[in-house]
Write an enzyme that holds these catalytic residues in place. Structure first.
Site, PDB file in Angstrom:
ATOM      1  N   GLY A  47      43.059  49.618  37.968  1.00 44.37           N
ATOM      2  CA  GLY A  47      43.506  48.881  36.790  1.00 44.37           C
ATOM      3  C   GLY A  47      42.444  48.438  35.805  1.00 44.37           C
ATOM      4  N   GLU A 102      38.306  42.313  36.889  1.00 43.01           N
ATOM      5  CA  GLU A 102      39.696  42.579  37.286  1.00 43.01           C
ATOM      6  C   GLU A 102      40.586  42.786  36.070  1.00 43.01           C
ATOM      7  OE1 GLU A 102      41.751  43.160  39.572  1.00 43.01           O
ATOM      8  OE2 GLU A 102      41.229  42.222  41.475  1.00 43.01           O
ATOM      9  N   ASP A 106      47.200  38.024  39.896  1.00 44.00           N
ATOM     10  CA  ASP A 106      48.612  37.658  39.982  1.00 44.00           C
ATOM     11  C   ASP A 106      48.752  36.587  41.072  1.00 44.00           C
ATOM     12  OD1 ASP A 106      51.435  37.771  40.570  1.00 44.00           O
ATOM     13  OD2 ASP A 106      51.549  39.715  39.609  1.00 44.00           O
ATOM     14  N   ASP A 163      49.530  49.700  35.518  1.00 43.34           N
ATOM     15  CA  ASP A 163      50.526  50.754  35.711  1.00 43.34           C
ATOM     16  C   ASP A 163      51.865  50.261  36.218  1.00 43.34           C
ATOM     17  OD1 ASP A 163      49.315  50.123  38.351  1.00 43.34           O
ATOM     18  OD2 ASP A 163      50.745  51.636  39.021  1.00 43.34           O
ATOM     19  N   ARG A 169      49.027  53.625  32.398  1.00 41.72           N
ATOM     20  CA  ARG A 169      47.654  53.107  32.341  1.00 41.72           C
ATOM     21  C   ARG A 169      46.961  53.480  31.033  1.00 41.72           C
ATOM     22  NH1 ARG A 169      46.350  51.338  37.506  1.00 41.72           N
ATOM     23  NH2 ARG A 169      47.188  52.555  39.214  1.00 41.72           N
TER      24      ARG A 169
HETATM   25  P1  XMP Z   1      47.461  40.001  43.320  1.00 44.50           P
HETATM   26  O1  XMP Z   1      48.884  39.536  43.522  1.00 44.50           O
HETATM   27  O2  XMP Z   1      46.820  40.406  44.594  1.00 44.50           O
HETATM   28  O3  XMP Z   1      47.657  41.278  42.440  1.00 44.50           O
HETATM   29  O4  XMP Z   1      46.666  39.005  42.519  1.00 44.50           O
HETATM   30  C1  XMP Z   1      46.614  41.914  41.900  1.00 44.50           C
HETATM   31  C2  XMP Z   1      46.882  43.381  41.749  1.00 44.50           C
HETATM   32  O5  XMP Z   1      48.291  43.674  41.720  1.00 44.50           O
HETATM   33  C3  XMP Z   1      48.589  44.498  40.639  1.00 44.50           C
HETATM   34  N1  XMP Z   1      49.431  43.763  39.690  1.00 44.50           N
HETATM   35  C4  XMP Z   1      49.995  44.262  38.584  1.00 44.50           C
HETATM   36  N2  XMP Z   1      49.940  45.494  38.060  1.00 44.50           N
HETATM   37  N3  XMP Z   1      51.304  44.793  36.284  1.00 44.50           N
HETATM   38  C5  XMP Z   1      50.607  45.749  36.924  1.00 44.50           C
HETATM   39  O6  XMP Z   1      50.568  46.869  36.432  1.00 44.50           O
HETATM   40  C6  XMP Z   1      51.413  43.522  36.729  1.00 44.50           C
HETATM   41  O7  XMP Z   1      52.070  42.686  36.113  1.00 44.50           O
HETATM   42  C7  XMP Z   1      50.722  43.250  37.959  1.00 44.50           C
HETATM   43  N4  XMP Z   1      50.596  42.136  38.715  1.00 44.50           N
HETATM   44  C8  XMP Z   1      49.782  42.492  39.756  1.00 44.50           C
HETATM   45  C9  XMP Z   1      47.255  44.893  40.034  1.00 44.50           C
HETATM   46  O8  XMP Z   1      46.863  46.123  40.584  1.00 44.50           O
HETATM   47  C10 XMP Z   1      46.293  43.826  40.450  1.00 44.50           C
HETATM   48  O9  XMP Z   1      44.963  44.261  40.608  1.00 44.50           O
HETATM   49 MG    MG Z   2      48.346  48.567  39.851  1.00 43.67          MG
END
Ligand code: XMP
Ligand code: MG
Length: 184
Positions: A47, A102, A106, A163, A169
């Site tokens: 990402g 990053e 999330d 993505d 992407r």
């Molecule tokens: P966490 O929950 O571990 O998530 O903080 C981090 C990774 O989850 C993916 N991610 C997303 N990818 N749209 C995306 O395309 C989103 O809204 C989203 N939320 C989380 C992403 O790979 C990130 O590094």
């Molecule tokens: Mg992803």
């Protein structure tokens, strides 16, 4: 204009011109903060590739760049909580000033996993730059998040490296899932 990716519809959210402006400001802040240092920027694949590329063009101090690849979920719009290290860190970062790059934080589970790994390698310092942060979804408190592009609501977003089912992407702007469709 709305776009469709696979089975979902997304609407424009953050235009590239806004992203560029924000990145320029983050770059200025980093150039000052790391003026007398040679930081190691660690991009988190996949990402963060676009953010990393644009941000690095704003960095005018000596620095090194490398990548790691983690996977936290498998293709959908929800994090599975399962983490795997697909492409581990290949550089010795002991005593170095590290900045993790990053695309989005999330729940923070991915970042927690990565920070624990990085810290065990004894860097001099660790900070995090994330283009997007979802404060309402965050499950941990991080003191390391120093640089934030945009704080956003708990909506699923795509584009600019992010993505949906590995698609989107390449989009220059960031889009969000239409309405409050529950992600599946
Ligand atoms: P966490 O929950 O571990 O998530 O903080 C981090 C990774 O989850 C993916 N991610 C997303 N990818 N749209 C995306 O395309 C989103 O809204 C989203 N939320 C989380 C992403 O790979 C990130 O590094
Ligand atoms: Mg992803």
């Amino acid at each position: 204009m709305k776009i469709t990716i696979d089975d979902k519809t997304f609407e424009p959210f953050i235009e590239y011109s806004m992203i560029e402006k924000r990145i320029r400001l983050i770059g200025i802040q980093m150039n000052v903060d790391y003026e007398d240092k040679v930081p190691v920027f660690i991009g988190v694949l996949n990402g963060a590739f676009m953010f990393m590329a644009d941000l690095m063009k704003e960095i005018h101090i000596g620095c090194e760049t490398t990548f790691v690849k983690l996977a936290s979920y498998h293709g959908g719009t929800k994090s599975s909580g399962m983490l795997t290290e697909e492409f581990p860190l290949s550089m010795d970062i002991k005593g170095r000033d590290v900045v993790i790059i990053e695309d989005i934080v999330d729940t923070g589970r991915t970042l927690k996993f990565l920070l624990d790994k990085i810290k065990s390698l004894e860097p001099a310092s660790v900070k995090v730059a994330t283009l997007l942060l979802k404060p309402e979804a965050l499950e941990y408190q991080f003191d390391e998040i120093e640089f934030i592009g945009f704080e956003i609501a708990n909506d699923f977003v795509v584009g600019y490296g992010l993505d949906y089912k590995n698609l989107g992407r390449n989009l220059q702007d960031i889009y969000r899932l239409c309405g409050q469709q529950l992600p599946g």
